[in-house]
Enzyme design. Structure first.
Site, PDB file in Angstrom:
ATOM      1  CE1 TYR A 130      -3.443   2.667   0.702  1.00 48.49           C
ATOM      2  CE2 TYR A 130      -4.031   1.437   2.662  1.00 48.49           C
ATOM      3  CZ  TYR A 130      -4.292   2.444   1.769  1.00 48.49           C
ATOM      4  OH  TYR A 130      -5.404   3.233   1.962  1.00 48.49           O
ATOM      5  CE  LYS A 146      -6.177   1.705  -1.560  1.00 55.23           C
ATOM      6  NZ  LYS A 146      -5.749   3.080  -1.819  1.00 55.23           N
ATOM      7  CB  VAL A 177      -8.388   0.881  -4.397  1.00 57.57           C
ATOM      8  CG1 VAL A 177      -8.960   0.560  -3.022  1.00 57.57           C
ATOM      9  CG2 VAL A 177      -7.700  -0.357  -4.961  1.00 57.57           C
TER      10      VAL A 177
END
Lengths: 314, 314, 314, 314
Positions: free
Chosen positions: D137, D165, D210
């Site tokens: 992330y 992400k 996302v």
């Protein structure tokens, strides 16, 4: 699209130097002509890539005088008027106008600390002293201020600014700028300073681009702009991937960081490609050497900008 | 202590303007004389507080010409040669020397990104073009580079630098600098740019200070330096607390931030105290007004720099 | 001075590990006793130096349980309750209280972005859930928020906070805090987190210090505090110079940066001095080795903390 | 495209609270079902928008338990295992696995300072303790470390990471990541965390997105993903412009900044749209009120997510 003459591919011109670190007029003319022949829509002199910070005023105006003569109205000429605070920038604006440029490009104030009030007043004060088209140059990595999209559009509606060169790397902010500019009737020409995300900027609605990498490969950027105008997004992206891989040449440098690695790699590539005669840099930056040159050559050969079996120039 | 003439209290001189935003020669002379009469050990012109970023070259050298004439060798004159990159700074260095200053003060390069190699080369390149004493000006809040103590001492040993004005606010780094300088035989005069932690810097071994606030209260800074020389640390601290409370004048401003709040508050106080004739600022900064002026007056009255019942000047 | 029990030298306790990276109870007890015997005024567990970020909750409370038992009321015990946002910190506060600590130390919220409103509400919310003395921990290098002195004093007057551990490195802000706290009747105990500028902080009016380096040389810090209480500022400075030179051990590390270099150097020194049995670190940090160990040994020998002819432990 | 189940639109789920600031299960189920019915390809719980920083461990696992039960294998469930340093993250990883999630999402270490060595070791250490797919992330605005594309691809090739992400906002770096990942055989699924530049990320080659804003308008994001798969870039851009204008709801908030303005605006919109029953926030953040609510309603009405004549809920 508006009828502004400032759109499409407008490379920030990289400056070739002789071995003695003087402006190399022969290479300068060759490089400018090469970009105009490739179909660029304008040229931007005295930007960050154009060594503006490294030149004395005398050197700056030598560059500008020669540039205007070489370009000779074939494409619009934009000139950076980069200095610390308002009065110094106004001085640069007056002088640049005298050399016959078509538009001016100014950053927010830097060095002294200020806030949004001072930034807005700064652009309004420049406008009070010039009638040339004025672009705001959003470059927080050098200027340490991010220009607010809402303020920029307000300055556009008020006739203070005619465009923005956005080198902020903040694509969310650029999107706000595009949408707010559209809602206001498109007072600003919005040029992205991206090199490797130009496709996304065009899709978002940019009016053009100012990629330093176009000094190396103006053909692909010109084709990309035309493809974007034609809505051929797969081709836009394909060309972008090629250009992004070419931009790896700035990522292989080990000797230094920042301007010396970035513009240093551009100059080294242009030298190896035969456009420049040297890869000399201005003080305090040193020219790239040895392994860095070899690594750059490998990248440009892979991208097809240099013959695979061509020797490394020394 | 060394026999260098650059030690003790060396205020960065704040510039008074007329209502029309021109250099106010009368107030300039009054303010300079007031500081010299108070016993300061030197004066620093064209620093950040001295509007260097806001002045055209013509305005810079007008300030310097008048300053050298007014000071007339009573104390050493240091001059800022602040510009973006090496060649521009060298230009400023040559010009400043022509006006008869005693030392030069230069920052690291700014605007273009670089690394430690470029920073060190920058100072060495300046030295190649001047024989005046050279101070490095460590001011990361404006320059966005922190000068490394080990590099500074190396440049001191090599005769490139003769001193440092440390306005970094990084007192740990300043301590490293003091200790490394001591180990190297004290090649550098180390001046702190602090206004409210000068006591700690003197205790740590600073050779002097360059506090903008000394434009308002040179007497206390001069007394503080003498107390430090005499080892009377309780008095040093007592004077520092008084000066720190006086510095609150920069914390009460609401209209803006940065230079406009800091130097803006200094000018406003000097105007209210009768040293300056106005509190005018250079573009794009606007003079403080109304409630900000009232709040500043309250602070300087509390600190005893203005009679408690004196009216606010308009 | 107030009658608060939280003043003087309160080291943040560095944690010794076995070869298998478990808490080394034998060394932990030895190190704690060594500091108490040297005369420290308190001990701070689960601070940044105390590996709080690296420990699971189970490991944190193992440390705290053993610490409280070993200290056994000889000096006050402060415990860090460091976590991301309010509810997680409140959980830590409740649990720490159960282990019998004397005070809690909390940072501003981190990870999620917030503003001054959220920071102030955070401390007030913690106070609603605990009756232990609460210190605000100002550590912008980890927390990325600088605590505002005016807010801190307001929280002190309201009984929310009883003190501040200032590891901001911003000595100007610390001066504002000291003066505002004084004006408010000294509601807060103000502890500096400096290691190499403690002398300046004491001169400015700090109520004590929390230097990680006191794990290595508690004697000098204790003597320094006593000298400051006695007004012997020359001795305070002399001890500081010794300690600053000792702190060079964090500047000679080449293998890594940050916590691994700083606390890694502390652990390596304590290991070489025979206080710790290893210099093991928690994941993902690796223990220092080879040349880094040798360089650290050289520093501590020079500072007199290790015999000049003692061999390097392997 | 690979055959990984992690692609397309994977919203980070925003958490509805009751008036008493407890998890509102009814609204949670309604919101999850609404997104699945709209065709999202996965759901990400305990991300930054999912309040992970604000929840105690007990609250985190309450959310996860309910989430897994409600989703009931209709789409893959990703779970954030966000904590300061490695051992704490490993603890979260073990626990999350027990609740039956399909993949884990971890940031670089934060709070303690480290360098690239520690970051890489961190991800490798997590992998040693879990066999679930692991996403890195990249969220420098919270974590204060930018993940290096070359390191990420190396971890992908080594089987440590299965995806990224990217919420860095650094689209140049994302481009490097896409190209290096392609050259390595696509070991990583690359998801952009953008909300307003998803079109450019898809054109660049992202495997999915996302976007927190998909909690409000999952339909448009799902349609956009399908249009991108079909190469209908004009539609992709058109939908993006609609979503970008909807995102203005985070720009009209005046009461606070950061999470309280961003996720606060999302919750307020979901409340006004009837998906949530309140716009409550966790401590120390306060729910938006009054003018901020009215301004948000204006934006969502303009974007067609609320009837133009619907009254504001109180």
């Amino acid at each position: 699209m508006t009828d502004s003459p400032f759109h499409g591919v407008i490379p920030p011109v990289v400056i070739p130097l002789t071995e003695k670190k003087q402006l190399d007029l022969e290479a300068f003319e060759r490089s400018i002509n090469r970009m105009i022949d490739a179909g660029v829509d304008g040229l931007f002199f005295l930007g960050s890539s154009g060594e503006v910070a490294f030149l004395t005023d005398a050197q700056r105006y030598h560059v500008l005088q020669e540039a205007v003569a070489i370009v000779n109205h074939r494409v619009p000429v934009l000139a950076g008027i980069i200095d610390m605070e308002t009065l110094r920038v106004v001085d640069q604006a007056k002088r640049a106008k005298g050399y016959g440029v078509d538009a001016l490009v100014a950053t927010a104030p830097f060095y002294a600390l200020g806030g949004p009030k001072e930034t807005e007043r700064h652009f309004r004060a420049i406008r009070e002293h010039t009638d040339l088209p004025l672009f705001a140059y959003d470059l927080p990595v050098c200027v340490h201020t991010k220009l607010d999209p809402t303020m920029l559009v307000r300055l556009g509606k008020d006739g203070v600014l005619q465009g923005v060169k956005d080198s902020s790397g903040d694509d969310v902010s650029f999107r706000w700028l595009v949408l707010e500019n559209e809602d206001a009737g498109h007072p600003l020409q919005l040029l992205t300073g991206h090199e490797v995300c130009v496709d996304g900027a065009y899709l978002a609605g940019a009016d053009g681009s100012v990629p330093g990498l176009a000094n190396l490969d103006p053909y692909s950027y010109v084709e990309q702009w035309k493809a974007a105008q034609a809505g051929d997004w797969n081709r836009v992206k394909e060309l972008q991937d090629h250009l992004a891989r070419l931009m790896f040449l700035t990522r292989v440098v080990k000797a230094t960081v920042g301007f010396g690695a970035g513009v240093g790699a551009f100059k080294t590539a242009l030298w190896q490609m035969g456009v420049f005669n040297t890869n000399q840099m201005r003080e305090p930056v040193q020219a790239l050497e040895g392994e860095d040159v070899a690594a750059i050559v490998e990248v440009i050969k892979k991208a097809g900008l240099m013959d695979a079996d061509a020797p490394i120039r020394k």
